[in-house]
Design a protein around this motif. Structure first.
Motif, PDB file in Angstrom:
ATOM      1  N   GLY A   1       0.773  -1.233   0.000  1.00 26.21           N
ATOM      2  CA  GLY A   1       0.000   0.000   0.000  1.00 26.21           C
ATOM      3  C   GLY A   1       0.801   1.279   0.000  1.00 26.21           C
ATOM      4  N   PHE A   2       2.099   1.202  -0.297  1.00 27.26           N
ATOM      5  CA  PHE A   2       2.937   2.403  -0.378  1.00 27.26           C
ATOM      6  C   PHE A   2       3.094   2.783  -1.850  1.00 27.26           C
ATOM      7  N   GLU A   3       2.785   4.031  -2.179  1.00 28.00           N
ATOM      8  CA  GLU A   3       2.878   4.466  -3.568  1.00 28.00           C
ATOM      9  C   GLU A   3       4.320   4.653  -4.017  1.00 28.00           C
ATOM     10  N   GLU A   4       5.212   4.981  -3.083  1.00 28.22           N
ATOM     11  CA  GLU A   4       6.602   5.237  -3.435  1.00 28.22           C
ATOM     12  C   GLU A   4       7.532   4.404  -2.561  1.00 28.22           C
ATOM     13  N   LEU A   5       8.607   3.942  -3.171  1.00 29.14           N
ATOM     14  CA  LEU A   5       9.590   3.159  -2.431  1.00 29.14           C
ATOM     15  C   LEU A   5      10.216   3.980  -1.313  1.00 29.14           C
ATOM     16  N   SER A   6      10.446   5.257  -1.560  1.00 21.42           N
ATOM     17  CA  SER A   6      11.099   6.090  -0.547  1.00 21.42           C
ATOM     18  C   SER A   6      10.257   6.196   0.720  1.00 21.42           C
ATOM     19  N   SER A   7       8.933   6.324   0.579  1.00 23.00           N
ATOM     20  CA  SER A   7       8.072   6.420   1.765  1.00 23.00           C
ATOM     21  C   SER A   7       8.029   5.090   2.510  1.00 23.00           C
ATOM     22  N   PHE A   8       8.026   3.986   1.767  1.00 19.73           N
ATOM     23  CA  PHE A   8       8.087   2.665   2.403  1.00 19.73           C
ATOM     24  C   PHE A   8       9.396   2.497   3.165  1.00 19.73           C
ATOM     25  N   SER A   9      10.502   2.874   2.545  1.00 18.50           N
ATOM     26  CA  SER A   9      11.815   2.704   3.171  1.00 18.50           C
ATOM     27  C   SER A   9      11.926   3.512   4.458  1.00 18.50           C
ATOM     28  N   ARG A  10      11.437   4.764   4.430  1.00 24.15           N
ATOM     29  CA  ARG A  10      11.488   5.597   5.629  1.00 24.15           C
ATOM     30  C   ARG A  10      10.619   5.019   6.736  1.00 24.15           C
ATOM     31  N   ALA A  11       9.410   4.582   6.392  1.00 27.76           N
ATOM     32  CA  ALA A  11       8.498   4.041   7.395  1.00 27.76           C
ATOM     33  C   ALA A  11       9.042   2.740   7.987  1.00 27.76           C
ATOM     34  N   PHE A  12       9.630   1.913   7.142  1.00 26.57           N
ATOM     35  CA  PHE A  12      10.166   0.629   7.597  1.00 26.57           C
ATOM     36  C   PHE A  12      11.320   0.853   8.577  1.00 26.57           C
ATOM     37  N   LYS A  13      12.232   1.732   8.208  1.00 31.44           N
ATOM     38  CA  LYS A  13      13.390   1.967   9.078  1.00 31.44           C
ATOM     39  C   LYS A  13      12.978   2.681  10.353  1.00 31.44           C
ATOM     40  N   ARG A  14      12.013   3.586  10.283  1.00 33.92           N
ATOM     41  CA  ARG A  14      11.540   4.284  11.479  1.00 33.92           C
ATOM     42  C   ARG A  14      10.890   3.305  12.457  1.00 33.92           C
ATOM     43  N   ARG A  15      10.200   2.323  11.920  1.00 36.82           N
ATOM     44  CA  ARG A  15       9.505   1.366  12.790  1.00 36.82           C
ATOM     45  C   ARG A  15      10.448   0.342  13.396  1.00 36.82           C
ATOM     46  N   PHE A  16      11.440  -0.134  12.624  1.00 37.95           N
ATOM     47  CA  PHE A  16      12.248  -1.261  13.063  1.00 37.95           C
ATOM     48  C   PHE A  16      13.726  -0.944  13.284  1.00 37.95           C
ATOM     49  N   GLY A  17      14.168   0.229  12.869  1.00 36.70           N
ATOM     50  CA  GLY A  17      15.557   0.582  13.109  1.00 36.70           C
ATOM     51  C   GLY A  17      16.538   0.019  12.103  1.00 36.70           C
ATOM     52  N   SER A  18      16.059  -0.676  11.091  1.00 40.20           N
ATOM     53  CA  SER A  18      16.922  -1.169  10.023  1.00 40.20           C
ATOM     54  C   SER A  18      16.129  -1.164   8.720  1.00 40.20           C
TER      55      SER A  18
END
Length: 272
Positions: free
Chosen positions: A234-251
Motif C-alpha cells: 500500500g505504499f505508492e513510493e519506495l522512498s516512503s516505504f523505506s522511511r516508514a520501515f526503518k523508522r519502525r524497526f531501526g533497520s
C-alpha cells in the motif's frame, strides 16, 4: 524484548531441566521427538508430548524431562512481554499448550534459525527479527486458542475480523478508515471503538502492523524487488516505504533481507 533463546537437540531424560520459576513469558516447543513438563521437584504425571508448543506466564514453576536415550529437538524463547490481545485471550496468568502440525514444526525451525543467526552474531536487524519471532509465536498460539473456542468477545471480534480481512485483501489500494468502516457497515467512530476494545490500539496502528507483517513475509519468503513489495503493502513510493520501515524497526528492508538470506534452516545442536 527477547531475553533467552535456545534451539537444538536435548537429552532431557538424562539431563532434565529442574523446576524453577520463570521470570518471563516462555514459549517452548518440541519439533522432533517427545518431552514433558514436570513439577518443581522434577516429578509429575504429565504425558510425553510430540509436536507441541507450551506458553507459560511469568511466575510459572516447572521443569522438563524426556524419553530415555531418545533426544528431542526443542526451541525455547523467553520474552519480557507478549501482545496484549494474546494476554487477554489467556485470561491473565493461564498457561497454554497447543499441538503443532508438520508445517508448524518446519516454520518454527526456520524461525529459530533466523533468530539464532542474530543471537550468535548481533547485527542491526536483530530487534526486527526478534519482534517477528514474537509475532509469529503469538499468532500461532492465538489462532490455536481461537479454534478451540477460547476467545472472548466473539461479537466484537467478528466485526474487527471483517475489517482486518477486508483491509488485507485490498492493502495494495491503501484504503482509508472511512472506506473500511463503510465496507463492514459501521461508522468510523464505532470502528475505532471496536479496535480499542479488541487491541487497545487504533485501526491505523493495526493496519500498519498488517502492512509490515506482509512486507516481512515477502522480504524473507520471496525474491520480489523491494519496490514491488512496497506497492503490495500500500505504499505508492519506495522512498516512503523505506522511511516508514526503518523508522519502525531501526533497520532497512534490504538489511533485513540480506540478514535473513544468510540464515540456514538450522541444524540441531547438543547442549543447553
Amino acid at each position: 524484548m527477547l531475553v533467552y533463546f535456545s534451539y537444538g537437540r536435548r537429552r532431557y531424560f538424562e539431563e532434565p531441566i529442574r523446576g524453577q520459576v520463570r521470570l518471563f513469558w516462555e514459549f517452548q516447543a518440541v519439533v522432533q521427538g517427545a518431552i514433558r513438563r514436570t513439577l518443581s521437584d522434577g516429578s509429575g504425571a504429565a504425558l510425553l508430548q510430540e509436536s507441541t508448543l507450551w506458553l507459560s506466564p511469568p511466575g510459572s514453576t516447572h521443569g522438563w524431562s524426556g524419553k530415555p536415550r531418545q533426544p528431542a529437538t526443542i526451541v525455547v524463547f523467553h520474552f519480557r512481554y507478549i501482545p496484549e490481545v494474546l494476554a487477554q485471550c489467556l485470561g491473565g496468568g493461564r498457561e497454554a499448550r497447543i499441538s503443532l502440525t508438520g508445517e508448524d514444526c518446519r516454520r518454527l525451525r526456520r524461525l529459530a534459525g533466523q533468530v539464532r543467526s542474530y543471537w550468535d552474531h548481533p547485527a542491526p536487524g536483530m530487534m526486527l527479527c526478534y519482534e517477528h519471532a514474537l509475532m509469529e509465536l503469538s499468532l500461532l498460539v492465538y489462532e490455536s486458542l481461537g479454534r478451540d473456542g477460547h476467545r472472548t468477545g466473539q461479537r466484537v471480534h467478528a466485526r474487527v475480523q471483517g475489517a482486518l480481512s477486508w483491509f488485507s485483501a485490498r492493502m495494495r489500494d491503501n484504503p482509508g478508515l472511512d472506506e473500511v468502516a463503510r465496507a463492514i457497515h459501521v461508522s468510523p467512530a464505532h470502528l475505532r471503538r471496536l479496535f480499542h476494545e479488541s487491541f487497545q490500539n487504533s485501526p491505523r496502528e493495526i493496519f500498519d502492523q498488517l502492512r509490515f507483517q506482509r512486507a516481512m513475509q515477502l522480504l524473507t519468503d520471496t525474491d520480489l524487488p523491494v519496490g514491488e513489495i512496497a506497492l503490495a503493502c500500500g505504499f505508492e513510493e519506495l522512498s516512503s516505504f523505506s522511511r516508514a520501515f526503518k523508522r519502525r524497526f531501526g533497520s532497512s528492508a534490504r538489511e533485513l533481507r540480506s540478514g535473513a538470506r544468510m540464515v540456514p534452516v538450522g541444524h540441531p545442536l547438543e547442549g543447553h
